[in-house]
Design an enzyme around this catalytic site. Structure first.
Site, mmCIF file in Angstrom:
data_model
loop_
_atom_site.group_PDB
_atom_site.id
_atom_site.type_symbol
_atom_site.label_atom_id
_atom_site.label_comp_id
_atom_site.label_asym_id
_atom_site.label_seq_id
_atom_site.Cartn_x
_atom_site.Cartn_y
_atom_site.Cartn_z
ATOM 1 N N GLU A 55 0.817 -1.214 0.000
ATOM 2 C CA GLU A 55 0.000 0.000 0.000
ATOM 3 C C GLU A 55 0.852 1.267 0.000
ATOM 4 O O GLU A 55 1.931 1.300 0.572
ATOM 5 C CB GLU A 55 -0.837 0.045 1.290
ATOM 6 C CG GLU A 55 -1.868 -1.038 1.373
ATOM 7 C CD GLU A 55 -2.546 -1.103 2.735
ATOM 8 O OE1 GLU A 55 -2.728 -0.046 3.374
ATOM 9 O OE2 GLU A 55 -2.895 -2.217 3.151
ATOM 10 N N CYS B 74 2.992 8.270 1.527
ATOM 11 C CA CYS B 74 3.463 7.325 2.542
ATOM 12 C C CYS B 74 3.672 5.988 1.844
ATOM 13 O O CYS B 74 2.752 5.468 1.220
ATOM 14 C CB CYS B 74 2.409 7.206 3.644
ATOM 15 S SG CYS B 74 2.776 5.911 4.845
ATOM 16 N N CYS C 111 5.469 -7.555 7.614
ATOM 17 C CA CYS C 111 6.463 -6.998 8.532
ATOM 18 C C CYS C 111 6.827 -8.026 9.594
ATOM 19 O O CYS C 111 5.966 -8.733 10.098
ATOM 20 C CB CYS C 111 5.883 -5.745 9.211
ATOM 21 S SG CYS C 111 7.048 -4.923 10.326
ATOM 22 N N CYS D 78 4.418 -5.823 16.241
ATOM 23 C CA CYS D 78 3.762 -4.888 17.167
ATOM 24 C C CYS D 78 2.282 -5.269 17.338
ATOM 25 O O CYS D 78 1.598 -5.589 16.368
ATOM 26 C CB CYS D 78 3.891 -3.454 16.660
ATOM 27 S SG CYS D 78 5.600 -2.893 16.528
ATOM 28 N N CYS E 67 -0.666 -3.379 15.291
ATOM 29 C CA CYS E 67 -0.436 -3.049 13.881
ATOM 30 C C CYS E 67 -0.967 -4.124 12.937
ATOM 31 O O CYS E 67 -0.664 -5.310 13.097
ATOM 32 C CB CYS E 67 1.062 -2.845 13.650
ATOM 33 S SG CYS E 67 1.444 -2.376 11.960
ATOM 34 N N SER F 268 9.040 5.162 16.600
ATOM 35 C CA SER F 268 7.764 4.723 17.171
ATOM 36 C C SER F 268 8.016 4.310 18.606
ATOM 37 O O SER F 268 8.432 3.192 18.875
ATOM 38 C CB SER F 268 7.211 3.555 16.359
ATOM 39 O OG SER F 268 7.050 3.949 15.018
ATOM 40 N N CYS G 159 -2.207 2.202 7.231
ATOM 41 C CA CYS G 159 -1.549 1.179 6.427
ATOM 42 C C CYS G 159 -1.752 -0.235 6.932
ATOM 43 O O CYS G 159 -1.908 -0.490 8.100
ATOM 44 C CB CYS G 159 -0.071 1.494 6.274
ATOM 45 S SG CYS G 159 0.209 2.199 4.664
HETATM 46 N N1 SAH Z 1 7.952 -0.095 11.012
HETATM 47 C C1 SAH Z 1 8.020 1.322 11.095
HETATM 48 C C2 SAH Z 1 7.186 2.061 10.067
HETATM 49 C C3 SAH Z 1 5.790 1.562 9.773
HETATM 50 S S1 SAH Z 1 4.488 1.903 10.871
HETATM 51 C C4 SAH Z 1 7.692 1.785 12.495
HETATM 52 O O1 SAH Z 1 7.370 0.964 13.323
HETATM 53 O O2 SAH Z 1 7.809 2.977 12.769
HETATM 54 C C5 SAH Z 1 4.155 3.614 10.868
HETATM 55 C C6 SAH Z 1 3.602 4.088 12.205
HETATM 56 O O3 SAH Z 1 2.245 3.647 12.403
HETATM 57 C C7 SAH Z 1 4.384 3.550 13.387
HETATM 58 O O4 SAH Z 1 4.569 4.563 14.331
HETATM 59 C C8 SAH Z 1 3.443 2.486 13.921
HETATM 60 O O5 SAH Z 1 3.735 2.157 15.240
HETATM 61 C C9 SAH Z 1 2.115 3.127 13.703
HETATM 62 N N2 SAH Z 1 0.967 2.243 13.796
HETATM 63 C C10 SAH Z 1 0.864 0.952 13.444
HETATM 64 N N3 SAH Z 1 -0.375 0.475 13.692
HETATM 65 C C11 SAH Z 1 -1.071 1.503 14.198
HETATM 66 C C12 SAH Z 1 -2.411 1.653 14.661
HETATM 67 N N4 SAH Z 1 -3.257 0.631 14.668
HETATM 68 N N5 SAH Z 1 -2.786 2.863 15.111
HETATM 69 C C13 SAH Z 1 -1.925 3.913 15.121
HETATM 70 N N6 SAH Z 1 -0.664 3.835 14.699
HETATM 71 C C14 SAH Z 1 -0.229 2.640 14.255
#
Ligand code: SAH
Length: 345
Positions: A90, A103, A110, A114, A117, A212, A331
């Site tokens: 995406e 973005c 991944c 997390c 996510c 993050s 995303c």
């Molecule tokens: N892997 C990288 C970049 C991708 S995620 C990272 O972890 O930073 C981009 C951002 O979206 C990160 O800060 C991630 O923690 C956040 N993110 C992921 N899922 C989310 C959700 N459900 N709500 C809000 N932020 C989220």
């Protein structure tokens, strides 16, 4: 076959010399590639025999639009790209006052795991190639007709898990003969891969590093982000300090507000203490609800109070505006729904 669009202009020039072609031809081809040519036949200022020779020697893959959603509220456009091997990633085009921002994803899936996510639910499928990253910027611009001036690496995947590719992508998208997007217009977001943050500091690029963080204690952070068991909060923040000292670039900390988990006044106080002395900016993000996760977003008044506490104690903090809420623009979710409909997840 070598992927021609993943090569820098210098590499392409070397290749052309080896093929017995004059240098300026490499420049012509590079220009075509970075304007989004999908085949060598489009390169009409090259002779037919040369186009055929290139087609025999190099791969020129490009993605197709699997799905495109446009927000009626704010014009945000979300793309699901189908890559040549059938995998999908995406990108999201957001229209800010300071310019159009895309973005992009760095991996298919991944590996970081997390808890909140959507991108990590199926694990890592594979890493993207440099041209697959570049194409997201290029074809978002071409398809939408909107010039892209800013890039954030905040889509699917962990950019620092695909380090060499990401660096090559940055060189490509930054090149004056290509899209020429300045490093100061690029943000890279990481969950906190400390050894790679140190490596990135050595490159001394003028991009913005987003970390993050999401929680200021090891207990809470480890419970939602597995990377924290390898690189705990203090280790991560020490690396952020080193990064700033080396590059002079302030770190942007992302903090997704999760109800009852990381949004309490006590958490705000610990966060303030931990960020003291770090050139930081905190970006509070209301958590996006992911169906598979029990974690819920904080209430809007909790987010506001948290922000005010940080600000009052000298830590710059903003609440991220939600864009594209009517198209599920965060995303990982579009890819997931799409793969599920097609019985692949
Ligand atoms: N892997 C990288 C970049 C991708 S995620 C990272 O972890 O930073 C981009 C951002 O979206 C990160 O800060 C991630 O923690 C956040 N993110 C992921 N899922 C989310 C959700 N459900 N709500 C809000 N932020 C989220």
């Amino acid at each position: 076959m070598k992927d021609i669009k993943s090569m820098t202009l210098a590499e392409l020039t070397e290749e052309f010399t080896a093929l017995g072609e004059p240098k300026f031809r490499a420049g012509q081809v590079y220009t075509w590639l970075h304007r989004g040519a999908r085949s060598f036949d489009e390169m009409t200022n090259l002779s037919k025999p040369l186009r055929e020779k290139l087609a025999q020697n190099y791969a020129l893959p490009s993605p197709t639009v699997a799905r495109r959603l446009e927000s009626k509220k704010d014009g945000t456009i979300k793309y699901l790209w189908r890559l040549t091997d059938g995998n999908c990633v995406e990108s999201v085009l957001m229209r800010y006052h300071h310019g159009n921002t895309v973005c992009i994803s760095s991996e298919v899936g991944c590996p970081m795991g997390c808890a909140f996510c959507a991108s990590t639910l199926g694990g890592l499928v594979r890493r993207l190639t440099p041209s697959e990253m570049l194409d997201q910027v290029l074809f978002t611009q071409l398809d939408s007709g909107l010039p892209v001036s800013n890039i954030v690496l905040m889509g699917i995947g962990e950019p620092l898990d695909n380090y060499d590719t990401v660096l090559r992508f940055l060189a490509l998208v930054n090149s004056p003969e290509g899209m020429n997007i300045g490093m100061r217009h690029i943000s890279l977001s990481t969950c906190g891969v400390v050894d790679k943050i140190d490596r990135l500091a050595e490159e001394n690029l003028q991009l913005t590093l987003s970390v993050s963080l999401h929680a200021p204690t090891d207990e809470v952070r480890s419970s939602i982000m597995p990377i924290n068991r390898k690189y705990p909060v203090d280790t991560l923040l020490a690396a952020c300090k080193r990064y700033f000292e080396k590059t002079g670039r302030r770190i942007s900390f992302e903090y997704a507000m999760i109800r009852g988990v990381n949004d309490t006044p006590q958490m705000a106080q610990i966060l303030i203490k931990k960020l003291r002395g770090i050139a930081a900016h905190v970006n509070l993000i209301p958590l996006n609800d992911v169906a598979e996760s029990p974690l819920k977003p904080s209430l809007p008044e909790t987010v506001r109070a948290f922000q005010q506490t940080l600000e009052q104690q000298g830590i710059p903090a903003t609440v991220r505006r939600t864009l594209g809420s009517d198209i599920n623009a965060s995303c990982g979710q579009l890819r997931r729904n799409f793969e599920r409909e097609n019985g692949r997840m």
